[in-house]
Structures are given as structure tokens and as C-alpha cells.
Design a protein around this motif. Sequence first.
Motif, PDB file in Angstrom:
ATOM      1  N   UNK A 248      55.549  45.456  37.345  1.00 51.37           N
ATOM      2  CA  UNK A 248      56.503  45.088  38.397  1.00 51.37           C
ATOM      3  C   UNK A 248      57.027  43.664  38.208  1.00 51.37           C
ATOM      4  N   UNK A 249      56.340  42.880  37.350  1.00 56.91           N
ATOM      5  CA  UNK A 249      56.763  41.508  37.095  1.00 56.91           C
ATOM      6  C   UNK A 249      57.589  41.391  35.809  1.00 56.91           C
ATOM      7  N   UNK A 250      57.758  42.506  35.096  1.00 54.39           N
ATOM      8  CA  UNK A 250      58.587  42.492  33.906  1.00 54.39           C
ATOM      9  C   UNK A 250      57.877  42.793  32.610  1.00 54.39           C
ATOM     10  N   UNK A 251      56.546  42.879  32.637  1.00 57.92           N
ATOM     11  CA  UNK A 251      55.812  43.234  31.426  1.00 57.92           C
ATOM     12  C   UNK A 251      55.982  44.716  31.114  1.00 57.92           C
ATOM     13  N   UNK A 252      55.961  45.064  29.837  1.00 64.22           N
ATOM     14  CA  UNK A 252      55.862  46.472  29.466  1.00 64.22           C
ATOM     15  C   UNK A 252      54.431  46.930  29.714  1.00 64.22           C
ATOM     16  N   UNK A 253      54.205  48.237  29.864  1.00 66.85           N
ATOM     17  CA  UNK A 253      52.825  48.709  30.025  1.00 66.85           C
ATOM     18  C   UNK A 253      51.931  48.268  28.869  1.00 66.85           C
ATOM     19  N   UNK A 254      52.481  48.237  27.664  1.00 67.80           N
ATOM     20  CA  UNK A 254      51.663  47.862  26.503  1.00 67.80           C
ATOM     21  C   UNK A 254      51.293  46.381  26.539  1.00 67.80           C
ATOM     22  N   UNK A 255      52.219  45.525  26.958  1.00 74.68           N
ATOM     23  CA  UNK A 255      51.883  44.106  27.092  1.00 74.68           C
ATOM     24  C   UNK A 255      50.768  43.916  28.118  1.00 74.68           C
ATOM     25  N   UNK A 256      50.869  44.618  29.241  1.00 81.39           N
ATOM     26  CA  UNK A 256      49.842  44.504  30.278  1.00 81.39           C
ATOM     27  C   UNK A 256      48.497  45.007  29.772  1.00 81.39           C
ATOM     28  N   UNK A 257      48.515  46.103  29.029  1.00 79.88           N
ATOM     29  CA  UNK A 257      47.276  46.669  28.482  1.00 79.88           C
ATOM     30  C   UNK A 257      46.634  45.694  27.496  1.00 79.88           C
ATOM     31  N   UNK A 258      47.416  45.133  26.592  1.00 76.59           N
ATOM     32  CA  UNK A 258      46.892  44.157  25.632  1.00 76.59           C
ATOM     33  C   UNK A 258      46.294  42.951  26.354  1.00 76.59           C
ATOM     34  N   UNK A 259      46.942  42.521  27.423  1.00 72.22           N
ATOM     35  CA  UNK A 259      46.432  41.387  28.189  1.00 72.22           C
ATOM     36  C   UNK A 259      45.071  41.698  28.800  1.00 72.22           C
ATOM     37  N   UNK A 260      44.916  42.890  29.364  1.00 74.76           N
ATOM     38  CA  UNK A 260      43.632  43.253  29.985  1.00 74.76           C
ATOM     39  C   UNK A 260      42.509  43.320  28.959  1.00 74.76           C
ATOM     40  N   UNK A 261      42.840  43.668  27.711  1.00 72.25           N
ATOM     41  CA  UNK A 261      41.816  43.683  26.681  1.00 72.25           C
ATOM     42  C   UNK A 261      41.395  42.304  26.242  1.00 72.25           C
ATOM     43  N   UNK A 262      42.346  41.349  26.247  1.00 69.80           N
ATOM     44  CA  UNK A 262      42.099  40.039  25.659  1.00 69.80           C
ATOM     45  C   UNK A 262      41.652  38.979  26.659  1.00 69.80           C
ATOM     46  N   UNK A 263      42.194  38.994  27.863  1.00 70.56           N
ATOM     47  CA  UNK A 263      41.896  37.960  28.853  1.00 70.56           C
ATOM     48  C   UNK A 263      40.526  38.203  29.484  1.00 70.56           C
ATOM     49  N   UNK A 264      39.906  37.171  30.034  1.00 67.81           N
ATOM     50  CA  UNK A 264      38.541  37.302  30.575  1.00 67.81           C
ATOM     51  C   UNK A 264      38.514  37.988  31.944  1.00 67.81           C
ATOM     52  N   UNK A 265      38.998  39.237  32.001  1.00 66.70           N
ATOM     53  CA  UNK A 265      38.917  40.011  33.233  1.00 66.70           C
ATOM     54  C   UNK A 265      37.465  40.383  33.514  1.00 66.70           C
ATOM     55  N   UNK A 266      37.180  40.686  34.761  1.00 66.98           N
ATOM     56  CA  UNK A 266      35.847  41.158  35.159  1.00 66.98           C
ATOM     57  C   UNK A 266      35.944  42.636  35.510  1.00 66.98           C
ATOM     58  N   UNK A 267      35.084  43.452  34.913  1.00 68.26           N
ATOM     59  CA  UNK A 267      35.010  44.863  35.246  1.00 68.26           C
ATOM     60  C   UNK A 267      33.701  45.159  35.947  1.00 68.26           C
ATOM     61  N   UNK A 268      33.755  45.910  37.037  1.00 64.63           N
ATOM     62  CA  UNK A 268      32.537  46.140  37.829  1.00 64.63           C
ATOM     63  C   UNK A 268      32.439  47.592  38.289  1.00 64.63           C
ATOM     64  N   UNK A 269      31.213  48.087  38.331  1.00 69.92           N
ATOM     65  CA  UNK A 269      30.935  49.353  38.995  1.00 69.92           C
ATOM     66  C   UNK A 269      30.659  49.015  40.453  1.00 69.92           C
ATOM     67  N   UNK A 270      31.616  49.301  41.292  1.00 74.20           N
ATOM     68  CA  UNK A 270      31.520  48.851  42.682  1.00 74.20           C
ATOM     69  C   UNK A 270      30.866  49.870  43.601  1.00 74.20           C
ATOM     70  N   UNK A 271      30.865  51.140  43.209  1.00 74.06           N
ATOM     71  CA  UNK A 271      30.205  52.165  44.009  1.00 74.06           C
ATOM     72  C   UNK A 271      29.884  53.377  43.158  1.00 74.06           C
ATOM     73  N   UNK A 272      28.617  53.766  43.086  1.00 75.78           N
ATOM     74  CA  UNK A 272      28.216  54.926  42.283  1.00 75.78           C
ATOM     75  C   UNK A 272      27.337  55.885  43.090  1.00 75.78           C
ATOM     76  N   UNK A 273      27.397  55.808  44.423  1.00 75.03           N
ATOM     77  CA  UNK A 273      26.524  56.639  45.260  1.00 75.03           C
ATOM     78  C   UNK A 273      27.278  57.480  46.283  1.00 75.03           C
TER      79      UNK A 273
END
Length: 417
Positions: free
Chosen positions: A351-376
Motif C-alpha cells: 500500500x506504500x508502493x513496494x512490490x510484493x517481492x520487494x516487501x517479501x525480500x525485506x521481511x527475509x533480510x530485516x530483523x523482524x520478530x516472528x512469534x507463536x502467539x497462540x497454539x492452544x
Amino acid sequence: MPELIFPLDSSKKFTDQKIIGHNRYHPDIPAAVQIRPGDTFRLDCREWFDGAIRNDDSADDIRDAPMSCVHVLSGPIAVEGAQPGDLLIVDILDVGPIPQEDSGPLAGQGWGYTGIFAKRNGGSFLVDQFPDAYKAIWDFRGQVATSRHVPGVSFTGNIHPGLMGTAPSAELLAKWNAREGELIATDPHRIPPLALPPEPKDAILGTLSGEEFDRVAGEAARTAPPRENGGNQDIKNLTKGTRVFYPVFVPGANFSVGDLHFSQGDGEITFCGAIEMGGFIDLHVDLIKGGMDTYGVAENAIFMPGNVAPQYSEWLAFSGTSVTLNGKQRYLDSHLAYQRACLHAINYLTKFGYSPEQAYLLLGAAPIEGRLSGVVDIPNACATVYLPTAIFDFDIRPSARGPVKIDPGIGAPKSPG
């Protein structure tokens, strides 16, 4: 500087070095060097494709990346006195790009890369939505990464090794090959494959030659997945200051390291999702005799994270549940939930102008945090992706003004796969 015990000449291929490393796991690969408990030392490491990926605006090299060659590992390193049942203590004292060089043809010489792999050549976490090959080049300035292929962002790298581990015993290797072979047999023609069986082609096995090389090459395990020995865990928190405890399965432990990353988001979701680079790592090792039984650490590595990872305090988080894109319910599928969270973050960034592929590459490279927030909470698992807002040079928070429209620049190079 600690003693350099595994040097690499940047002008030569991995197989043309003074000391030859390896790219498979097998107990009979001879140790390249030997150290003692208490030693501190430096290893040079080549990026995982040994220079096959170039600093250019084409993704053909990602599309055609030679998967049978990876990972090129520095080692094995025998630790005097280490015996099966011990725990090997590995302290990461320092890690970084190739020193004394700020430009050159190898990843680590002032730059690194992130790749979305084509479906026919390994795929990615979101392979069905992104079946083609894409690439982003990242330039290093000190600890900060920027990219001409993903403009508008800069972030501090959390430099770490993607792969460290000990050698398997013959019994453990047989267990790996049996269980992974059984999995492959359930869908032997799947693309991408369910697992990677032993592959003699392009095997690098240290000093082995002749019939012994052929035997080991036919049995040795690929280095792609994490296993009981640690291996390719791709944990972004294994930064400077980390202490890892590895199970020892063979005399000498035969420890190896490689696949250095300048930065990575949790999950390394594009497969080549980190910022890949060559460089150096300084280590200190010691032993806990009989530690595997004493602490019940028999089939996993445990670690104490370092304290130099980038410190971001403000985040925009995206959630996902275990419901497929076509509306099918899955029972507490946390893998699917994380996929959906990532897809929600990608869609938001477009929505800010990135292509889906640019956004995907960014999520792989930048120090994002991934969490399992609910498994029950049946039937939906909930996973979340935390995106640090400070890495953008514009405001990504929702507001009444609507999203800022950025210039996406030249975009991410694509090669249909």
C-alpha cells in the motif's frame, strides 16, 4: 586478532584453498585442523554458494544457483579430548564481513544479497505465492544495510552464523537418511522436494579421495536442514556474545561453521532470506565432559543469546491464523499461521508502493520478530510478525492521512523459474 586456523583466499574457489573444508555431514570426513579446549581462534568463511551470486541487477544467478554445492563449511575442527556424550561449548567472540575489504566480487566485500528461490530450485516459505526467482543486493556501511532494490529502508545488521554444528555418528547419520528418505518416498516427485537425499555430485569432503570419497559422498547428509547436531538452524540471535552447547557424537566433535549472515528476519522466509555474506568468525571452545547425559541435551543444541543484536523499541505487528488462502480450516497449524502473518505484512507494505517481492525480500533480510502467539485455542493457531518501524525513512503506521507513496526505484530483479 586470534590465530587464523582456517584461512580463505578471496581470489580462489573453495576447493582451491590451502585447507579444504566440506559441504556434507559424515563422521568419516577428516578434521581439517585440531585445537584444544580453552583455545581461541579465527575462521574465515565463504558465503554459502562460494561466489556464485553476483552484485548486479539480474536474478538469473539466484534462479540457477547450484544447490548441490551448498553449504561450503569451514572445518571440521577436531577438539582434543572431546568424546561422544560430551557437550561442546562454543563462544562467539566476534563475527563480521570479510575484513579489510569494502568492495569486491564476493558477497561480504562491502555487500551481501537476499534471494527468493524459484520453485524448481528449492522454493521458499511462500513458494506458491512467489514461484519465481528474485534478488536484492544490500550495501554495507559499518553495521547498516541499504539496498538499491528495496529503497526507503536502512537497518542495523544482527551479524551471525546461519550454520554451526558437530559431526554425526554413523548411527545418527543412518537415522537421518532413513527418516528423510521415508518422507521423500511419500511424494518422490514433489517440487520443491520434501527433503534432500545424499548427493555425490559437487560433494566436498576435505582431504578424502578415491574409493573412500565415493563411499562417503554416497552416504553423507546434505547440510540444508537443522538436525540433532545443530546445523543450519538460521537463528538470528546467535550474535557476538552468544554461547552455544552442542552435543558431541564423534571423537573430536568435528565442529564446522559457515553460512554467515549480515542480517536476517525470523524464519529466513525467502529460503535465501538472510543477507548472505562471507566473512570471519572468532570462537572460543571448551568441553563439559559427560554433559549430554548430565543436562539431558542429547538431540538438540541449547544456547545463550548474545547481547549485541539491534535494539528496536517500536513495532507494527501483523497476525495470522491457521486458515488457508481459499478459506480451509487447519487444526492449530502454526506454520500456516506464520505464512498468513507474513502475507498480511507483505500486502500492507504494498500500500506504500513496494512490490510484493520487494516487501517479501525485506521481511527475509530485516530483523523482524516472528512469534507463536497462540497454539492452544482450537482450531486456530495464531502467529505474529513484528516489523520495526524505525527501519523505514517514512511513517508506516496507519493514520487518517492514508499511506505515504514511495518511489520503489528499479525494483527487485526477476528471473522466471
